[in-house]
Every structure is written in C-alpha cells, then in structure tokens.
Design a protein around this motif. Structure first.
Motif, mmCIF file in Angstrom:
data_model
loop_
_atom_site.group_PDB
_atom_site.id
_atom_site.type_symbol
_atom_site.label_atom_id
_atom_site.label_comp_id
_atom_site.label_asym_id
_atom_site.label_seq_id
_atom_site.Cartn_x
_atom_site.Cartn_y
_atom_site.Cartn_z
ATOM 1 N N GLN A 1 1.136 -1.205 0.084
ATOM 2 C CA GLN A 1 0.133 -0.095 -0.302
ATOM 3 C C GLN A 1 0.649 1.273 -0.065
ATOM 4 O OE1 GLN A 1 -2.961 -1.786 3.267
ATOM 5 N NE2 GLN A 1 -3.967 0.093 2.491
ATOM 6 N N MET A 2 1.063 1.633 -0.899
ATOM 7 C CA MET A 2 1.768 3.000 -0.929
ATOM 8 C C MET A 2 1.600 3.352 -3.055
ATOM 9 S SD MET A 2 4.101 4.221 0.827
ATOM 10 C CE MET A 2 5.655 4.536 0.262
ATOM 11 N N ALA A 3 1.455 4.402 -2.959
ATOM 12 C CA ALA A 3 1.480 5.238 -4.142
ATOM 13 C C ALA A 3 2.516 5.051 -5.174
ATOM 14 C CB ALA A 3 0.926 6.833 -4.203
ATOM 15 N N PRO A 4 2.258 5.223 -5.927
ATOM 16 C CA PRO A 4 3.968 5.106 -6.954
ATOM 17 C C PRO A 4 5.047 6.787 -7.184
ATOM 18 C CG PRO A 4 2.420 4.335 -8.228
ATOM 19 C CD PRO A 4 1.946 4.796 -7.081
ATOM 20 N N GLY A 5 3.854 7.888 -6.663
ATOM 21 C CA GLY A 5 4.980 8.618 -6.940
ATOM 22 C C GLY A 5 5.529 9.241 -5.553
ATOM 23 N N GLU A 6 5.063 8.530 -4.295
ATOM 24 C CA GLU A 6 5.676 8.539 -2.767
ATOM 25 C C GLU A 6 7.383 7.683 -3.010
ATOM 26 O OE1 GLU A 6 4.799 10.564 -1.053
ATOM 27 O OE2 GLU A 6 2.344 11.243 -2.666
ATOM 28 N N GLN B 1 5.987 -1.827 -9.160
ATOM 29 C CA GLN B 1 5.583 -2.304 -7.570
ATOM 30 C C GLN B 1 4.331 -2.277 -6.935
ATOM 31 O OE1 GLN B 1 9.076 -3.373 -5.324
ATOM 32 N NE2 GLN B 1 7.284 -3.085 -3.515
ATOM 33 N N PHE B 2 4.298 -0.848 -6.456
ATOM 34 C CA PHE B 2 2.556 0.042 -6.726
ATOM 35 C C PHE B 2 1.606 0.870 -7.490
ATOM 36 C CE2 PHE B 2 6.330 0.622 -3.721
ATOM 37 C CZ PHE B 2 5.819 -0.434 -2.325
ATOM 38 N N SER B 3 1.734 0.012 -7.802
ATOM 39 C CA SER B 3 0.655 0.484 -9.945
ATOM 40 C C SER B 3 -0.895 1.115 -8.763
ATOM 41 C CB SER B 3 0.683 -0.772 -10.780
ATOM 42 O OG SER B 3 0.424 -1.906 -9.917
ATOM 43 N N ALA B 4 -1.711 0.745 -7.898
ATOM 44 C CA ALA B 4 -2.815 0.586 -8.442
ATOM 45 C C ALA B 4 -3.657 1.366 -6.503
ATOM 46 C CB ALA B 4 -3.187 -0.779 -8.125
ATOM 47 N N PRO B 5 -2.418 2.726 -6.266
ATOM 48 C CA PRO B 5 -3.068 3.128 -4.814
ATOM 49 C C PRO B 5 -4.950 3.277 -4.526
ATOM 50 C CG PRO B 5 -1.937 4.481 -6.457
ATOM 51 C CD PRO B 5 -1.703 2.916 -7.467
ATOM 52 N N GLY C 1 0.302 5.896 3.654
ATOM 53 C CA GLY C 1 0.685 4.491 2.765
ATOM 54 C C GLY C 1 1.453 3.155 4.021
ATOM 55 N N VAL C 2 2.573 2.290 3.378
ATOM 56 C CA VAL C 2 2.563 1.855 4.638
ATOM 57 C C VAL C 2 3.858 1.759 4.997
ATOM 58 C CG1 VAL C 2 4.539 0.500 2.667
ATOM 59 C CG2 VAL C 2 3.691 -1.111 5.064
ATOM 60 N N VAL C 3 4.248 3.899 4.046
ATOM 61 C CA VAL C 3 5.694 3.956 4.850
ATOM 62 C C VAL C 3 4.050 5.852 4.725
ATOM 63 C CG1 VAL C 3 7.020 5.916 4.565
ATOM 64 C CG2 VAL C 3 7.296 3.104 4.173
ATOM 65 N N PRO C 4 4.128 6.748 5.833
ATOM 66 C CA PRO C 4 3.681 8.235 5.217
ATOM 67 C C PRO C 4 4.732 8.686 4.394
ATOM 68 C CG PRO C 4 3.263 6.839 7.401
ATOM 69 C CD PRO C 4 3.961 5.998 7.448
ATOM 70 N N THR C 5 3.842 9.661 3.896
ATOM 71 C CA THR C 5 4.825 10.409 3.236
ATOM 72 C C THR C 5 4.336 11.500 3.147
ATOM 73 O OG1 THR C 5 3.651 9.745 1.148
ATOM 74 C CG2 THR C 5 5.864 8.386 1.821
ATOM 75 N N PRO D 1 -16.845 6.334 10.320
ATOM 76 C CA PRO D 1 -16.994 5.958 9.311
ATOM 77 C C PRO D 1 -15.314 5.046 8.558
ATOM 78 C CG PRO D 1 -16.026 7.813 9.832
ATOM 79 C CD PRO D 1 -16.822 7.220 11.205
ATOM 80 N N TYR D 2 -15.167 4.677 10.015
ATOM 81 C CA TYR D 2 -14.126 3.268 9.684
ATOM 82 C C TYR D 2 -14.444 2.452 10.039
ATOM 83 C CZ TYR D 2 -11.236 8.108 10.399
ATOM 84 O OH TYR D 2 -10.852 8.970 10.355
ATOM 85 N N ALA D 3 -13.995 1.536 9.161
ATOM 86 C CA ALA D 3 -14.580 -0.470 8.889
ATOM 87 C C ALA D 3 -13.508 -1.083 9.282
ATOM 88 C CB ALA D 3 -15.673 -0.977 8.007
ATOM 89 N N GLY D 4 -12.503 -0.692 9.823
ATOM 90 C CA GLY D 4 -10.605 -1.329 10.370
ATOM 91 C C GLY D 4 -10.087 -2.011 9.073
ATOM 92 N N GLY D 5 -9.329 -2.099 9.137
ATOM 93 C CA GLY D 5 -7.585 -1.932 7.979
ATOM 94 C C GLY D 5 -7.074 -2.990 8.042
#
Length: 291
Positions: free
Chosen positions: A88-93, A101-105, A114-118, A221-225
C-alpha cells in the motif's frame, strides 16, 4: 537511509501468566523515533507526531492485568504504518525503481498515508527524498514484519489454548467533522462489515461502548484496516475488531493526556477485555473447541 545505529526495541509484547483468549494490538501510539528517521525527515518531530494515535496506549494500560496479551508498537507510526499492507503505497511517493510494484494505489495511499506515511495536510512531503528500496526494506524488516509476526504468534497461542482468539485493534481518531459519514460518533467498532468477527463479539463490544454514554457506530466511517483484515479469520476461530476512540475524550487541547479521562477509559477497556475473556462462544461457532 543514513548509516545505521542500534535502535531500541521496536515492539513490546506483554503476555501475563494468567492470560485469556484476548489479544490487544496498539499499533499507532509509539513515541520512539529512531535517529535514521529524524535524519531523513524534512519536517520537525512535532509534525511527525501528528501521525500518532496520541497516548491511546494509556487506555490499554490495564489490559494485561485484565488477562489480555498486549502487542504494543514502541516505534512511531512515521517509521511504518502497521495498519497498512506492504503493497500500500502510491507510485509517486517512492523512488523510480520501486514504482512498478505500487501500481494500484487507493485513496489513502494517494494522500500519502501508505505503509510509509509520506505527506500530511498543511505540511507537504515528510521526507527529504522519495522512499528507496533500502529504506523501505529497513522499515519493513525492523518494524512492520516483526509486529505482524508477534500478533500472529500471540493469536495462534491463545487459539491453541482456548479454541478461539479475540483480537482488539485499538486506535484513536480526530473528531469527525460535520457533513462526514459518522459525524457525532465518539467510538467506532469496525469488523469490515462482518468479515473479521462474529456478531456476538461486535454486539458485546458495542454494548460495552454505549455504556460510556457516548455515540457509538459500527464501521462508519472506519470499518477496520490491514491488521484486522489480515489476522481476523472467523472461520478459523480468530475474531478481530478495530476500536477507534475520539481523542477529544481523553486529550487536552494541546494533545496531552487528561489523567482523569484516561483513567475512565482505561477502566472501561479493562472491563471489556475481562468480559470478552470470559465469553465461551457456542461450539458450532468454533468447531475446533469441541474436538
């Protein structure tokens, strides 16, 4: 990442001798910032601290005495978000070699969570450089993977002993603004819309929360992560819920703990742990327990 130091322990596991079937996860209340992280940041520590579920570990302070195994992150969320999956990361980050490997954020990843907050609102990028492969692997190997391994081991151990396991993933949240789903809720119990826990557990957790006299919702609004999605497997006797608590219930305006309010919530949480630990679900819910 800069040169390595020997950092303090990233997680703590408190497994009392008289533990029951409940495992408590506290993934976002860590307050240790390894030197590598502070050196890599382009913002000050105070901005990184905005990522924390500030002081919610105090709410779980009596959970071990109530019979729970407690898995607590000691490192800060800025190192890695334990409630996100490794993909779970965005490619631009991230650095260019990692982007494929992060093609569908999703929405949160695109927002820099994401898995690393940026990134953070009103703050911009958190790091001097995009996350590279070495930096990502260090964060995952040092923190993310050990945390999930500790949770998995704890859940396996109590399920083996009791025939079932209950995971409570404890978080805190900012107050929900008007116009947003769940506005007015102060406590949210999430089970990913029935995927990660039986109704017997969710109903008991919600009933306990309602007794605090606050507005309680389920999944909004939080169903769980990632944590309950990964570890909650009701069909195998492992039931998991995420509990979010509005920080205004126990923090002062300067984000420091209000001792009386913390004690109030800690008593409630300990009672919830004790109550759930004494539940003995029917055999047809946990067929393994009858074998």
């Amino acid at each position: 990442m800069p040169s390595r130091t020997i950092p303090p322990a990233a997680i703590a596991v408190n497994r009392p001798a008289a533990s029951g079937p409940v495992v408590v996860s506290v993934p976002h209340a860590g307050r240790i910032y390894p030197p590598e992280i502070l050196a890599a940041a382009r913002v000050n520590r105070q901005n990184l601290e905005r990522l924390e579920d500030s002081w919610c570990d105090l709410i779980a302070a009596g959970a071990a005495d109530a019979g729970a195994t407690v898995v607590h992150a000691l490192w800060a969320r800025a190192v890695a978000d334990l409630n996100r999956g490794e993909g779970q990361m965005a490619p631009g980050e991230v650095a260019m070699p990692l982007r494929a490997q992060f093609s569908a954020p999703g929405r949160k990843e695109r927002a820099g969570l994401g898995v690393v907050p940026t990134r953070l609102a009103d703050c911009g990028p958190l790091w001097k450089r995009p996350i590279d492969r070495e930096g990502l692997e260090w964060r995952l190997e040092s923190f993310h993977r050990p945390y999930h391994a500790a949770l998995a081991n704890a859940l396996t151990a109590v399920r083996h002993r009791f025939g079932h396991a209950i995971l409570i993933d404890l978080h805190s949240m900012p107050s929900i603004p008007p116009g947003q789903p769940g506005y007015g809720a102060r406590i949210i119990v999430g089970d990913r819309f029935g995927e990660t826990a039986g109704d017997w557990l969710v109903d008991r957790a919600m009933a306990s929360s309602v007794r605090l006299g606050e507005v309680v919702t389920r999944n909004q609004p939080y169903a769980g992560g990632h944590i309950i999605r990964t570890h909650g497997r009701p069909g195998e006797g492992i039931h998991a819920v995420q509990i979010e608590i509005d920080r205004s219930l126990y923090l002062t305006p300067d984000r420091s703990p209000d001792s009386a309010r913390v004690a109030w919530l800690a008593r409630w949480f300990s009672e919830l742990v004790s109550d759930l630990g004494q539940m003995r679900p029917e055999a047809e819910i946990f067929p393994q327990a009858a074998e």
